[in-house]
Scaffold this motif. Sequence first.
Motif, PDB file in Angstrom:
ATOM      1  N   ILE A  64       0.652  -0.792  -0.038  1.00 16.25           N
ATOM      2  CA  ILE A  64       0.321   0.354  -0.455  1.00 16.25           C
ATOM      3  C   ILE A  64       1.376   1.180   0.300  1.00 16.25           C
ATOM      4  N   GLN A  65       1.343   1.691  -1.424  1.00 19.10           N
ATOM      5  CA  GLN A  65       2.510   3.482  -1.196  1.00 19.10           C
ATOM      6  C   GLN A  65       1.703   3.302  -1.039  1.00 19.10           C
ATOM      7  N   VAL A  66       2.657   4.339  -0.107  1.00 27.99           N
ATOM      8  CA  VAL A  66       2.214   5.815   1.065  1.00 27.99           C
ATOM      9  C   VAL A  66       2.728   7.243   0.233  1.00 27.99           C
ATOM     10  N   ARG A  67       3.871   6.761  -0.834  1.00 24.01           N
ATOM     11  CA  ARG A  67       3.727   7.788  -1.709  1.00 24.01           C
ATOM     12  C   ARG A  67       3.814   7.725  -2.982  1.00 24.01           C
ATOM     13  N   LYS A  76       3.371  -1.726 -18.097  1.00 25.86           N
ATOM     14  CA  LYS A  76       4.005  -1.757 -16.497  1.00 25.86           C
ATOM     15  C   LYS A  76       3.317  -2.599 -15.920  1.00 25.86           C
ATOM     16  N   LYS A  77       4.001  -2.876 -15.230  1.00 29.14           N
ATOM     17  CA  LYS A  77       3.937  -3.758 -13.909  1.00 29.14           C
ATOM     18  C   LYS A  77       3.000  -3.581 -13.062  1.00 29.14           C
ATOM     19  N   GLU A  78       1.514  -3.908 -12.633  1.00 28.33           N
ATOM     20  CA  GLU A  78       0.175  -3.219 -11.756  1.00 28.33           C
ATOM     21  C   GLU A  78       0.600  -4.381 -10.654  1.00 28.33           C
ATOM     22  N   ALA A  79       0.525  -3.599  -9.350  1.00 30.13           N
ATOM     23  CA  ALA A  79      -0.055  -3.750  -7.929  1.00 30.13           C
ATOM     24  C   ALA A  79      -1.257  -4.654  -7.996  1.00 30.13           C
ATOM     25  N   LEU A  80      -1.587  -5.063  -6.954  1.00 31.06           N
ATOM     26  CA  LEU A  80      -2.817  -5.477  -7.365  1.00 31.06           C
ATOM     27  C   LEU A  80      -4.419  -4.535  -7.729  1.00 31.06           C
ATOM     28  N   VAL A  82      -4.299   9.175   8.241  1.00 30.62           N
ATOM     29  CA  VAL A  82      -3.105   9.176   8.386  1.00 30.62           C
ATOM     30  C   VAL A  82      -2.414   9.231   7.298  1.00 30.62           C
ATOM     31  N   GLY A  83      -2.944   9.239   5.911  1.00 25.79           N
ATOM     32  CA  GLY A  83      -2.900  10.355   4.450  1.00 25.79           C
ATOM     33  C   GLY A  83      -2.289   9.219   3.765  1.00 25.79           C
ATOM     34  N   VAL A  84      -3.067   8.160   3.719  1.00 26.32           N
ATOM     35  CA  VAL A  84      -2.203   6.721   2.457  1.00 26.32           C
ATOM     36  C   VAL A  84      -3.130   6.869   1.304  1.00 26.32           C
ATOM     37  N   PHE A  85      -4.519   7.397   1.497  1.00 25.41           N
ATOM     38  CA  PHE A  85      -5.081   7.331   0.103  1.00 25.41           C
ATOM     39  C   PHE A  85      -5.466   8.983  -0.404  1.00 25.41           C
ATOM     40  N   GLY A 134      -4.558   2.567  -6.815  1.00 25.54           N
ATOM     41  CA  GLY A 134      -4.670   1.188  -6.507  1.00 25.54           C
ATOM     42  C   GLY A 134      -4.364   0.997  -4.767  1.00 25.54           C
ATOM     43  N   ALA A 135      -4.310   1.830  -4.654  1.00 21.72           N
ATOM     44  CA  ALA A 135      -4.127   1.645  -2.539  1.00 21.72           C
ATOM     45  C   ALA A 135      -5.193   1.433  -1.918  1.00 21.72           C
ATOM     46  N   LEU A 136      -6.353   1.942  -2.268  1.00 23.67           N
ATOM     47  CA  LEU A 136      -7.977   1.766  -1.277  1.00 23.67           C
ATOM     48  C   LEU A 136      -8.369   0.228  -1.846  1.00 23.67           C
ATOM     49  N   PHE A 137      -7.837  -0.623  -2.908  1.00 25.31           N
ATOM     50  CA  PHE A 137      -8.534  -1.827  -3.201  1.00 25.31           C
ATOM     51  C   PHE A 137      -7.820  -2.555  -2.379  1.00 25.31           C
ATOM     52  N   THR A 138      -6.331  -2.446  -2.856  1.00 27.68           N
ATOM     53  CA  THR A 138      -5.156  -2.970  -1.890  1.00 27.68           C
ATOM     54  C   THR A 138      -5.687  -3.505  -0.793  1.00 27.68           C
TER      55      THR A 138
END
Length: 595
Positions: free
Chosen positions: A23-26, A73-77, A319-322, A328-332
């Motif tokens: 879950i990328q934070v940046r 590009k390789k995509e995350a889930l 905390v600012g993740v989304f 895709g951070a929310l879906f992951t």
Amino acid sequence: MEAKKMMGCGLYAVVLILLCNPIQVRSDGSDHKYKVGDPVPLYANKVGPFHNPSETYRFFDLPFCSPAHPKEKKEALGEVLNGDRLVSAPYKLDFFQDKDTEIVCKKKLTKEEVAQFRSAVSKDYYFQMYYDDLPIWGFLGKVEKEGKSDPSEYKYYLFKHLHFEIFYNKDRVIEINARTDPNALVDLSEDKEVEVEFMYSVKWKETNTPFEKRMEKYSHSSSLPHHLEIHWFSIINSCVTVLLLTGFLATILMRVLKNDFVKYAHDEEAADDQEETGWKYIHGDVFRYPKYKSLFAAALGSGTQLFTLTIFIFILALVGVFYPYNRGALFTALVVIYALTSGIAGYTASSFYCQLEGPNWVRNLLLTGSLFCGPLLLTFCFLNTVAIAYSATAALPFGTIVVIFLIWALVTSPLLVLGGIAGKNSKAEFQAPVRTTKYPREIPPLPWYRGSLPQMAMAGFLPFSAIYIELYYIFASVWGHRIYTIYSILFIVFIILLIVTAFITVALTYFQLAAEDHEWWWRSFLCGGSTGLFIYGYCLYYYYARSDMSGFMQTSFFFGYMACICYGFFLMLGTVGFRASLFFVRHIYRSIKCE
């Protein structure tokens, strides 16, 4: 021993998933520093009708100029679940290299390709790209309708020149804007072959904006003063609703309960002279276990899991993740947290089922695991089939489906079973302050408005009225292109929703018991969850009155996935309503002396 092995496998699988799909934070490009002339990654993502956010296609499904060796590009889930399919774009935007007019390619469009572009322009197709992980949007063309009443006379134009304006700060890319040249057009109105020269130009400009704040401009739209005023109006509206409701209920219930306690505290002889009425006289039935106890326990387990999931999502949001365009951070987060919280569902359902003296806890555990996932799986299978038929990017690749299945098989299911075993072995007994009689008391005839459906309508309306203003912004973000970043306000609204749901369910439970109707278990759950039905009703209003969505795919995606979300709300708020009612009922029966 087997349980430990299963837990080990499950945790190992979670570690693998988190390593592969962080879950990328940046954003991905956050570590990229460039020198003059360095190539900066530019990926074309997707195209689709502007008013149909779910209906998106690969960029090169339209006959654009494609690079000689396109690189995916390789995509995350989460990115794949979001419908992102990034592929290298034909434009070369090297760092700090201005270009006046560069030809991408010269192409002769066939009649079929002209018709394809014309159809895209008529449906307001937009394109989306990512440059150093910064999003770029633009429209493919325009329709000229001025002075023409007959659609057959409309003129369709394709934009053939893109101008990129890129802002940099020292060795970092800060911002990018793409605009089309209104004079560089290709007429697509007629079915004939057309020669097109696709071009682009690049202009670099310096800015003082630090790299750490480059994503802030995307969240400004939701923080504009007039938007904030509406959000605060929503909060005030909800708070007033809560204060009025809680004040009214507290006053009424406290006075009524005080009178009840005084009346029931009289000596036995005085009570014998009165006609036996009220909630005290069903004390032998009020804790009689409900019908379909396995289903009831499974619903409580699923609702508790979804409540926990929601709280964790809010924590990550606050905390600012989304941040905007963290693809895709929310879906992951949803997939991983749902998998990790399945043990909570198993424990809650199994322990409550055993408290209700249920005979078959294994069947109850299977029901718990499939109560929410089952409808979601059926909906997904249907909608994924529709997406495949449309060749849309919403169709999940086989590999992604395998990954999700492995998460379910190696994480969700083992944790569910472990939670169920822990719940069964907890040996907790149901805390009932009064004894239950052997035979149930007959429920007196009640007026129609005390039936389940009228009570659910009353229970769902008030919590819905506290959140409906905020709902529009959420819908416009999920089913549109508006950016939503004011998670603190959304969290306050969520807390208000929980409070109103709990209070209204408690009040209706009291009035039900006062009418000597002791079958309150399912009623409190249904009344608490009825807000989910109101939200689904709002979906109909939003689709027809507030959006321009159209077409079978978009319609089925909207109503299909919203049905799953509203069903989740039904289970979660139903659990909140029942837990509040159970606490209240235990309290009032603990406060009186019953034979």
